[in-house]
Design a protein around this motif. Structure first.
Motif, PDB file in Angstrom:
ATOM      1  N   LYS A   1      32.358 -49.359 -11.262  1.00 42.15           N
ATOM      2  CA  LYS A   1      33.398 -49.202 -10.238  1.00 42.15           C
ATOM      3  C   LYS A   1      34.139 -50.502  -9.989  1.00 42.15           C
TER       4      LYS A   1
ATOM      5  N   ASN B   1      39.815 -33.709   2.579  1.00 38.30           N
ATOM      6  CA  ASN B   1      39.389 -34.854   1.800  1.00 38.30           C
ATOM      7  C   ASN B   1      38.032 -35.322   2.316  1.00 38.30           C
TER       8      ASN B   1
ATOM      9  N   ARG C   1      47.257 -37.122  -9.738  1.00 34.66           N
ATOM     10  CA  ARG C   1      46.205 -38.135  -9.564  1.00 34.66           C
ATOM     11  C   ARG C   1      45.436 -38.312 -10.879  1.00 34.66           C
TER      12      ARG C   1
HETATM   13  N1  SAJ Z   1      38.876 -42.094  -9.207  1.00 33.74           N
HETATM   14  C1  SAJ Z   1      39.112 -43.106 -10.132  1.00 33.74           C
HETATM   15  N2  SAJ Z   1      40.150 -43.951  -9.925  1.00 33.74           N
HETATM   16  C2  SAJ Z   1      40.970 -43.823  -8.838  1.00 33.74           C
HETATM   17  C3  SAJ Z   1      40.720 -42.789  -7.917  1.00 33.74           C
HETATM   18  C4  SAJ Z   1      39.666 -41.941  -8.110  1.00 33.74           C
HETATM   19  O1  SAJ Z   1      38.395 -43.234 -11.126  1.00 33.74           O
HETATM   20  O2  SAJ Z   1      41.886 -44.635  -8.701  1.00 33.74           O
HETATM   21  C5  SAJ Z   1      37.776 -41.160  -9.441  1.00 33.74           C
HETATM   22  C6  SAJ Z   1      36.748 -41.197  -8.337  1.00 33.74           C
HETATM   23  O3  SAJ Z   1      35.767 -42.148  -8.617  1.00 33.74           O
HETATM   24  C7  SAJ Z   1      36.183 -39.779  -8.370  1.00 33.74           C
HETATM   25  C8  SAJ Z   1      37.366 -38.934  -8.842  1.00 33.74           C
HETATM   26  O4  SAJ Z   1      38.290 -39.842  -9.451  1.00 33.74           O
HETATM   27  O5  SAJ Z   1      35.148 -39.665  -9.302  1.00 33.74           O
HETATM   28  C9  SAJ Z   1      38.058 -38.197  -7.724  1.00 33.74           C
HETATM   29  O6  SAJ Z   1      38.279 -39.134  -6.727  1.00 33.74           O
HETATM   30  P1  SAJ Z   1      39.252 -38.824  -5.470  1.00 33.74           P
HETATM   31  O7  SAJ Z   1      39.392 -40.085  -4.708  1.00 33.74           O
HETATM   32  O8  SAJ Z   1      40.467 -38.169  -5.943  1.00 33.74           O
HETATM   33  O9  SAJ Z   1      38.375 -37.890  -4.558  1.00 33.74           O
HETATM   34  P2  SAJ Z   1      38.361 -36.331  -4.370  1.00 33.74           P
HETATM   35  O10 SAJ Z   1      37.909 -35.612  -5.568  1.00 33.74           O
HETATM   36  O11 SAJ Z   1      37.638 -36.105  -3.100  1.00 33.74           O
HETATM   37  O12 SAJ Z   1      39.903 -35.980  -4.204  1.00 33.74           O
HETATM   38  C10 SAJ Z   1      40.379 -35.599  -2.965  1.00 33.74           C
HETATM   39  C11 SAJ Z   1      41.564 -34.737  -3.295  1.00 33.74           C
HETATM   40  N3  SAJ Z   1      41.926 -33.990  -2.131  1.00 33.74           N
HETATM   41  C12 SAJ Z   1      42.231 -32.672  -2.271  1.00 33.74           C
HETATM   42  O13 SAJ Z   1      42.238 -32.113  -3.331  1.00 33.74           O
HETATM   43  C13 SAJ Z   1      42.552 -31.950  -1.026  1.00 33.74           C
HETATM   44  C14 SAJ Z   1      42.722 -35.585  -3.765  1.00 33.74           C
HETATM   45  O14 SAJ Z   1      43.926 -34.793  -3.747  1.00 33.74           O
HETATM   46  C15 SAJ Z   1      42.939 -36.794  -2.902  1.00 33.74           C
HETATM   47  O15 SAJ Z   1      43.982 -37.567  -3.473  1.00 33.74           O
HETATM   48  C16 SAJ Z   1      41.668 -37.614  -2.866  1.00 33.74           C
HETATM   49  O16 SAJ Z   1      40.674 -36.780  -2.241  1.00 33.74           O
HETATM   50  C17 SAJ Z   1      41.854 -38.887  -2.057  1.00 33.74           C
HETATM   51  O17 SAJ Z   1      42.991 -39.404  -2.059  1.00 33.74           O
HETATM   52  O18 SAJ Z   1      40.864 -39.339  -1.513  1.00 33.74           O
END
Ligand code: SAJ
Length: 422
Positions: free
Chosen positions: A402, A155, A213
């Motif tokens: 955001k 992550n 997610r």
């Molecule tokens: N986002 C939203 N609303 C939310 C959460 C995220 O709009 O409530 C958006 C973020 O702005 C971003 C996208 O979704 O643009 C992805 O965000 P993310 O927090 O999921 O970040 P990532 O892409 O780095 O996801 C990683 C993933 N990890 C792996 O695949 C190993 C995900 O499974 C994790 O849940 C996430 O990190 C995390 O929890 O931080």
């Protein structure tokens, strides 16, 4: 007993931390990457990724990096951590994986365990990886080599969870391969390693956790669009729902869903299941809702400008943030670019500024970015942007992609504030 020699193919944000950890745990590790500049920097103990874990561990690491596969011959464990992006039609692009697997197969020696960490849809190991290894090497699965899948869960930017302590799942081509795989990861990771019944189950785990997610984000994004019409603050409602100590997991609406995981992985399952005659309409609907958020964000700007008696055509707008999430320099699948494209299509004059991605920003400082603008769209909640004082701004509309500012902050300034669902 001397530990196995390990080769790790692909030294990006997944492979390099894994290689450093494996070396730290006493294995003789050779890293392989096609990027010779990255290989040189690793061998000079420099961090090529601007990654906190790498910075902490690369200085005195015994890891040696190569830009060829020769070193692989002595390795008994070969781990593949190459990218698995989607193509523009959202079909999975397995070419980097196939390239790596083919090169590995050419150097493969009997008794080797091949582990795929790259995110793949169910079926890729058995329908792509294994046939390619057997055809290229002439070796036989489960006789001369094993294949396992242990999906990566790195992550980026997370200081609490790192490659050292994130639990993992693993599936393999047979029990011997599974035992070897679980034993290896248990020897380097301080967290449970769950043995899955089949290799397909392990492949399914990753796409399921990331699809989970994506659909939850789509749920709150749909609420944001609905609550904008109903005059309800969706962020307050989600925070209210979060007071329920069980059976609720908050997600938050925003300008869109970016990154290399969440907007990508669901398509792997959608496309694979389609090939077997099942239509994942729910996953596809979630993807279409999340893909709609950049346009919804621009619509909030249009609504805000019309309150001030101006239109979008000719308006001077700056998009703050190009990265897909806060405080990282990663703009893969970033919704910011969709916002910019839609703004330009609708006739706005658009600037952009991201302190983490200056080379793609039209403005080089925040002051320059804000000067002479009619409106701001905050697309990434970088720390630097959270220090913006609304009272200092000389604009007509602020769109908070955001939802990190409060409406009250803008009330006294005469600036029209629009959030996503608030
Ligand atoms: N986002 C939203 N609303 C939310 C959460 C995220 O709009 O409530 C958006 C973020 O702005 C971003 C996208 O979704 O643009 C992805 O965000 P993310 O927090 O999921 O970040 P990532 O892409 O780095 O996801 C990683 C993933 N990890 C792996 O695949 C190993 C995900 O499974 C994790 O849940 C996430 O990190 C995390 O929890 O931080």
């Amino acid at each position: 007993m001397a530990k196995d020699k390990v080769s790790i193919v692909g030294l990006g944000y997944v492979g390099l931390p894994l290689a450093l950890l494996t070396a730290k745990k006493g294995y003789e590790v050779s890293g392989i990457d096609l990027n010779t500049d990255k290989v040189d920097r690793i061998n000079k103990h420099q961090d090529p990724l601007n990654d906190e874990y790498v910075q902490k561990n690369i200085k005195d690491s015994s890891l040696i990096a190569f830009s060829h596969f020769g070193s692989l011959k002595e390795s008994k464990i070969v781990i593949v951590c190459v990218p698995t992006p989607v193509k523009h039609d959202y079909q999975p692009d397995l070419s980097p994986l196939k390239g790596a697997v083919e090169a590995i197969a050419k150097a493969l020696t009997p008794g080797t365990l091949v582990i795929i960490e790259s995110t793949i849809n169910p079926g890729v190991c058995e329908e792509v990886v294994i046939p390619l290894i057997e055809k290229t090497s002439g070796l036989k699965l489960n006789k001369d080599f094993h294949v396992s899948h242990c999906p990566e869960r790195i992550n980026p930017g997370d200081t609490k969870w790192s490659v050292e302590n994130i639990p993992r799942v693993a599936g393999s081509s047979n029990q011997v391969g599974l035992d070897r795989t679980v034993k290896f990861y248990e020897s380097i990771i301080d967290a449970p390693i769950r043995a899955m019944g089949t290799i397909k189950e392990a492949e399914a785990v990753k796409v399921v956790e990331n699809s989970f997610r994506d659909v939850n984000i789509a749920f709150v994004n749909e609420l944001a669009m609905s609550f904008t019409k109903l005059g309800i603050d969706v962020k307050n409602v989600i925070e209210g729902a979060s007071t329920k100590p069980f059976a609720f997991m908050p997600h938050f609406p925003s300008v869109g869903v970016g990154g290399h995981c969440i907007p990508v992985d669901p398509y792997y399952l959608i496309e694979y299941a389609r090939g077997y005659g099942f239509n994942h309409e729910f996953l596809a609907l979630a993807r279409s809702i999340n893909n709609r958020m950049p346009e919804f964000t621009v619509d909030q700007l249009v609504a805000g400008l019309s309150e001030t008696g101006t239109g979008l055509k000719g308006a001077r707008v700056v998009v703050l943030g190009l990265s897909y999430k806060a405080n990282v320099a990663d703009d893969r699948e970033s919704p910011s670019y969709n916002v910019i494209k839609i703004l330009e299509e609708r006739g706005a004059k658009v600037d952009s500024y991201d302190p983490h991605i200056l080379h793609k920003s039209t403005s080089k400082t925040l002051d320059e970015a804000l000067a002479g603008k009619d409106a701001v769209i905050l697309a990434t909640n970088h720390q630097e942007f959270l220090n913006i004082k609304p009272s200092d701004l000389k604009i007509k509309v602020f769109v908070d992609g955001k939802n990190v500012f409060s409406k009250k902050d803008f009330a006294k300034t005469g600036i029209v504030y629009r959030g996503i669902g608030r």
